[in-house]
Design a protein around this motif. Sequence first.
Motif, PDB file in Angstrom:
ATOM      1  N   PHE A  68     -32.243  -6.374 -38.123  1.00 39.27           N
ATOM      2  CA  PHE A  68     -31.045  -7.164 -37.884  1.00 39.27           C
ATOM      3  C   PHE A  68     -29.959  -6.368 -37.152  1.00 39.27           C
ATOM      4  N   ALA A  69     -30.187  -5.086 -36.922  1.00 38.36           N
ATOM      5  CA  ALA A  69     -29.176  -4.255 -36.280  1.00 38.36           C
ATOM      6  C   ALA A  69     -28.809  -4.706 -34.873  1.00 38.36           C
ATOM      7  N   PRO A  70     -29.750  -5.202 -34.034  1.00 38.49           N
ATOM      8  CA  PRO A  70     -29.353  -5.611 -32.676  1.00 38.49           C
ATOM      9  C   PRO A  70     -28.329  -6.746 -32.623  1.00 38.49           C
ATOM     10  N   LEU A  71     -28.072  -7.412 -33.722  1.00 37.37           N
ATOM     11  CA  LEU A  71     -27.068  -8.476 -33.720  1.00 37.37           C
ATOM     12  C   LEU A  71     -25.654  -7.930 -33.646  1.00 37.37           C
ATOM     13  N   PHE A  72     -25.447  -6.652 -33.965  1.00 42.16           N
ATOM     14  CA  PHE A  72     -24.119  -6.070 -34.096  1.00 42.16           C
ATOM     15  C   PHE A  72     -23.948  -4.921 -33.114  1.00 42.16           C
ATOM     16  N   VAL A  73     -22.675  -4.594 -32.824  1.00 42.87           N
ATOM     17  CA  VAL A  73     -22.377  -3.321 -32.198  1.00 42.87           C
ATOM     18  C   VAL A  73     -22.492  -2.246 -33.271  1.00 42.87           C
ATOM     19  N   TRP A  89     -22.303  -2.724 -37.345  1.00 49.48           N
ATOM     20  CA  TRP A  89     -23.548  -2.660 -38.104  1.00 49.48           C
ATOM     21  C   TRP A  89     -23.419  -1.735 -39.308  1.00 49.48           C
ATOM     22  N   LEU A  90     -22.720  -0.622 -39.158  1.00 49.96           N
ATOM     23  CA  LEU A  90     -22.534   0.282 -40.294  1.00 49.96           C
ATOM     24  C   LEU A  90     -21.803  -0.420 -41.430  1.00 49.96           C
ATOM     25  N   HIS A  91     -20.800  -1.218 -41.105  1.00 48.26           N
ATOM     26  CA  HIS A  91     -20.064  -1.954 -42.132  1.00 48.26           C
ATOM     27  C   HIS A  91     -20.895  -3.110 -42.680  1.00 48.26           C
ATOM     28  N   ALA A  92     -21.632  -3.792 -41.807  1.00 45.71           N
ATOM     29  CA  ALA A  92     -22.458  -4.914 -42.261  1.00 45.71           C
ATOM     30  C   ALA A  92     -23.560  -4.420 -43.193  1.00 45.71           C
ATOM     31  N   VAL A  98     -23.365  -1.939 -45.291  1.00 44.65           N
ATOM     32  CA  VAL A  98     -22.746  -1.729 -46.598  1.00 44.65           C
ATOM     33  C   VAL A  98     -22.591  -3.055 -47.331  1.00 44.65           C
ATOM     34  N   LEU A  99     -22.152  -4.107 -46.613  1.00 48.27           N
ATOM     35  CA  LEU A  99     -21.981  -5.414 -47.244  1.00 48.27           C
ATOM     36  C   LEU A  99     -23.312  -5.963 -47.744  1.00 48.27           C
ATOM     37  N   LEU A 100     -24.375  -5.757 -46.984  1.00 43.87           N
ATOM     38  CA  LEU A 100     -25.682  -6.261 -47.392  1.00 43.87           C
ATOM     39  C   LEU A 100     -26.190  -5.558 -48.645  1.00 43.87           C
ATOM     40  N   ILE A 101     -26.101  -4.225 -48.660  1.00 43.51           N
ATOM     41  CA  ILE A 101     -26.572  -3.484 -49.834  1.00 43.51           C
ATOM     42  C   ILE A 101     -25.707  -3.811 -51.045  1.00 43.51           C
ATOM     43  N   GLY A 102     -24.397  -3.914 -50.832  1.00 37.76           N
ATOM     44  CA  GLY A 102     -23.512  -4.243 -51.936  1.00 37.76           C
ATOM     45  C   GLY A 102     -23.752  -5.633 -52.486  1.00 37.76           C
ATOM     46  N   ALA A 103     -24.070  -6.582 -51.614  1.00 28.78           N
ATOM     47  CA  ALA A 103     -24.364  -7.938 -52.081  1.00 28.78           C
ATOM     48  C   ALA A 103     -25.643  -7.972 -52.911  1.00 28.78           C
ATOM     49  N   LEU A 104     -26.583  -7.067 -52.625  1.00 29.97           N
ATOM     50  CA  LEU A 104     -27.793  -6.977 -53.435  1.00 29.97           C
ATOM     51  C   LEU A 104     -27.508  -6.391 -54.815  1.00 29.97           C
ATOM     52  N   LEU A 105     -26.595  -5.427 -54.888  1.00 29.57           N
ATOM     53  CA  LEU A 105     -26.382  -4.676 -56.120  1.00 29.57           C
ATOM     54  C   LEU A 105     -25.269  -5.231 -56.986  1.00 29.57           C
ATOM     55  N   HIS A 142     -13.858  -6.512 -44.176  1.00 28.47           N
ATOM     56  CA  HIS A 142     -13.485  -7.922 -44.105  1.00 28.47           C
ATOM     57  C   HIS A 142     -13.673  -8.469 -42.691  1.00 28.47           C
ATOM     58  N   ARG A 143     -13.412  -7.640 -41.694  1.00 26.84           N
ATOM     59  CA  ARG A 143     -13.478  -8.100 -40.300  1.00 26.84           C
ATOM     60  C   ARG A 143     -14.902  -8.359 -39.840  1.00 26.84           C
ATOM     61  N   VAL A 144     -15.883  -7.797 -40.530  1.00 27.28           N
ATOM     62  CA  VAL A 144     -17.268  -8.124 -40.189  1.00 27.28           C
ATOM     63  C   VAL A 144     -17.503  -9.621 -40.311  1.00 27.28           C
ATOM     64  N   LEU A 145     -16.886 -10.245 -41.298  1.00 29.22           N
ATOM     65  CA  LEU A 145     -17.048 -11.681 -41.517  1.00 29.22           C
ATOM     66  C   LEU A 145     -16.028 -12.513 -40.768  1.00 29.22           C
ATOM     67  N   SER A 146     -14.829 -12.004 -40.561  1.00 28.77           N
ATOM     68  CA  SER A 146     -13.759 -12.838 -40.003  1.00 28.77           C
ATOM     69  C   SER A 146     -13.544 -12.655 -38.509  1.00 28.77           C
ATOM     70  N   ARG A 147     -13.946 -11.488 -37.930  1.00 26.84           N
ATOM     71  CA  ARG A 147     -13.618 -11.240 -36.522  1.00 26.84           C
ATOM     72  C   ARG A 147     -14.776 -10.703 -35.696  1.00 26.84           C
TER      73      ARG A 147
END
Length: 451
Positions: A15-20, A24-27, A29-36, A62-67
Amino acid sequence: MPDLPARFAALIITFAPLFVQRSWLHARVLLIGALLAPGRRTVASVLRITGHARDRHFTNYHRVLSRAPWSARGGARILLGHLVRAFAPRGPVVVGLDDTIERRWGPKIAARGIYRDPVRSSHSHFVKTSGLRWISLMLLAPIPWAGRVWALPFLTSLVPSERYNAAKGRRHKTLLDYGRQIALQAHRWLPGRDLVLVADSSFSSLVFLQALRHHGLTVITRLRLDAALYDPAPPRAPGTMGRPRKAGRRLATLAKIAADPATTWQSIQVETWYGGGARDLLTASATAVWRHNGLPVVPIRWVLIRDPAKPDAPAQALLCTDLDRTPQQIVIWFVRRWCVETTFEEVRTHLGVETQRQWSDRAIARTTPCLLALFSIVTLLARRLPKRQRRSVTAAAWYPKARPTFSDALAAVRRAIWREQHFRTSPQQTDRRKVPFRMPQAWAYALCNAA
């Protein structure tokens, strides 16, 4: 931040190619945190469980989701590819289409509306609720280690209220419009595959059925017992004046056919009947043309279903836009739709849907689809675990459980991630001093703080 096992990282990195790079580094973290994270799936909870509670630049997450510019549709396409290769590599691809209400309040939730609450309402009791309406497309596939069919979401879209579209000056699109668009999108992503769409009576519309049938999709849904069914139009004789006929003679309604003693019923067996065991059923089936004035004419195969164990219960009727499907196959595919409701309940209970607190329109439109897609990602990660781990069952004396459920899959994935951090084997050392145990901050938050 917790590291992922290599078997998990190989999937997540797709899924990394979807982001700059920075997003991606922030996204990640959000993915792993949402799992845990237990309980709420707010960004704050995610940062605490991943050890970023003291990060001064928390707004970047927050900006990963909003901007941040990334494509949720592109992520859905990647996820669908993983799901099909893992659980439906051959044969028809059966997908379920359904909508759900996410209960949200507040003036800043602009796209919300007032809808009938399907969970709290019944045939005799009507309950309204304020919230967001979502329509989701899910792969209905058997999970080998669970021994049953799971509904795996991969594409979810927000259906804004009519009031919101009027305020924005947009044309209002109905639930059927969104359902048609996302179903055709999945069809374009799977060229050459036989796509079967299973839906409830909300999508039993002639316009909807004709649009999908025109593109080669097979649709299975409920049919009214008083639907106007006809014979196909007879061949047009040469020299006949006027418009050609669209249908032949009117047929008896399905209610009359079900009550007719002369109706021939055939016995079939369904291995799983609405979450239970095998069930013997009686079916009657034929082909017809469904027609209504001013609407498209759709050829269908109708199937009447009776349960011999409940002789007083009314018959149920299904339709299929592919006339060559057998009644048994139609019933088996339609029964899979029950897993969709189970998935909606699981994501509320275990993945924190309805606990997020975003106010930005873009963040709202992204967060819930990501949490629903997390259900499928957890299933894919659990598939990469050893057999013993993914088949482990959390049972108790008062709650016997023979087969693993989604909560067991999520627990196995979490256990594998935590084991990667703090349960590695230490190298042999001559120093035998005992090091005092210090509970990691993320553990303390997960175990001690209120849910």
